[in-house]
Write a protein that holds these residues in place. Sequence first.
Motif, PDB file in Angstrom:
ATOM      1  N   GLY A  49      13.233 -16.373  50.880  1.00 39.66           N
ATOM      2  CA  GLY A  49      14.091 -15.362  50.269  1.00 39.66           C
ATOM      3  C   GLY A  49      13.380 -14.030  50.115  1.00 39.66           C
ATOM      4  O   GLY A  49      12.156 -13.950  50.111  1.00 39.66           O
ATOM      5  N   LEU A  50      14.165 -12.983  49.974  1.00 36.34           N
ATOM      6  CA  LEU A  50      13.634 -11.630  49.882  1.00 36.34           C
ATOM      7  C   LEU A  50      13.770 -11.099  48.460  1.00 36.34           C
ATOM      8  O   LEU A  50      14.881 -11.026  47.922  1.00 36.34           O
ATOM      9  CB  LEU A  50      14.396 -10.717  50.854  1.00 36.34           C
ATOM     10  CG  LEU A  50      13.860  -9.316  51.037  1.00 36.34           C
ATOM     11  CD1 LEU A  50      12.479  -9.347  51.690  1.00 36.34           C
ATOM     12  CD2 LEU A  50      14.820  -8.512  51.900  1.00 36.34           C
ATOM     13  N   VAL A  51      12.639 -10.759  47.843  1.00 41.94           N
ATOM     14  CA  VAL A  51      12.621 -10.103  46.536  1.00 41.94           C
ATOM     15  C   VAL A  51      12.614  -8.603  46.801  1.00 41.94           C
ATOM     16  O   VAL A  51      11.735  -8.111  47.519  1.00 41.94           O
ATOM     17  CB  VAL A  51      11.363 -10.494  45.723  1.00 41.94           C
ATOM     18  CG1 VAL A  51      11.279  -9.688  44.431  1.00 41.94           C
ATOM     19  CG2 VAL A  51      11.334 -11.983  45.444  1.00 41.94           C
ATOM     20  N   THR A  52      13.588  -7.897  46.243  1.00 40.23           N
ATOM     21  CA  THR A  52      13.648  -6.440  46.409  1.00 40.23           C
ATOM     22  C   THR A  52      13.525  -5.803  45.034  1.00 40.23           C
ATOM     23  O   THR A  52      14.298  -6.122  44.122  1.00 40.23           O
ATOM     24  CB  THR A  52      14.971  -6.011  47.070  1.00 40.23           C
ATOM     25  OG1 THR A  52      15.113  -6.680  48.317  1.00 40.23           O
ATOM     26  CG2 THR A  52      14.992  -4.502  47.318  1.00 40.23           C
ATOM     27  N   LEU A  53      12.548  -4.915  44.901  1.00 35.30           N
ATOM     28  CA  LEU A  53      12.292  -4.226  43.633  1.00 35.30           C
ATOM     29  C   LEU A  53      12.578  -2.742  43.799  1.00 35.30           C
ATOM     30  O   LEU A  53      12.180  -2.138  44.799  1.00 35.30           O
ATOM     31  CB  LEU A  53      10.834  -4.405  43.212  1.00 35.30           C
ATOM     32  CG  LEU A  53      10.297  -5.836  43.155  1.00 35.30           C
ATOM     33  CD1 LEU A  53       8.818  -5.823  42.817  1.00 35.30           C
ATOM     34  CD2 LEU A  53      11.095  -6.661  42.161  1.00 35.30           C
ATOM     35  N   THR A  54      13.246  -2.147  42.809  1.00 32.20           N
ATOM     36  CA  THR A  54      13.477  -0.704  42.795  1.00 32.20           C
ATOM     37  C   THR A  54      12.469  -0.106  41.829  1.00 32.20           C
ATOM     38  O   THR A  54      12.422  -0.489  40.645  1.00 32.20           O
ATOM     39  CB  THR A  54      14.914  -0.378  42.346  1.00 32.20           C
ATOM     40  OG1 THR A  54      15.821  -1.037  43.234  1.00 32.20           O
ATOM     41  CG2 THR A  54      15.172   1.112  42.382  1.00 32.20           C
ATOM     42  N   VAL A  55      11.640   0.804  42.335  1.00 30.65           N
ATOM     43  CA  VAL A  55      10.570   1.412  41.545  1.00 30.65           C
ATOM     44  C   VAL A  55      10.594   2.922  41.736  1.00 30.65           C
ATOM     45  O   VAL A  55      11.347   3.448  42.545  1.00 30.65           O
ATOM     46  CB  VAL A  55       9.181   0.853  41.958  1.00 30.65           C
ATOM     47  CG1 VAL A  55       9.093  -0.631  41.719  1.00 30.65           C
ATOM     48  CG2 VAL A  55       8.883   1.162  43.410  1.00 30.65           C
TER      49      VAL A  55
END
Length: 145
Positions: A49-55
Amino acid sequence: MAAMRCTVALPDRALFQGEIAYASIPGTDGYFGVLPGHELTVSLNREGGLVTLTVGENEQEKKEFLVMGGATSVLDDKVTVLARFGCAVEDIDAEAVKAEADECRAIIAELEKVDDAQDQATLVTNQKKLEWCEAQLKYVSGAAA
């Protein structure tokens, strides 16, 4: 900007530690989003799975991590993603992953002929490594399409 603390880690090292505004997490029942103030959550991670973080200051920068296995917890504006295998998407080197997969296949072929407990443990370890290699290659081929 409301922020949460986030850690994306493997058993031997952290892939990311810092403040985020949003996280997309690959739970086994589907992806779920996490914003500041999210309720307590514990979820197993989807395989590959892909973890996507907005920073970032303007919440415009994204960081992506491919993970396999493990679990995620959300508590008191802290997101913790613990994975058995994982890497930053930008660090995936398809040729190196193919070579590692070939090496795992060769080891597996040899160990499947042996009936020793220690060799069986090594066999299982290499089967898991091969699954991780295949997940990376699947992601790379899907991203290129």
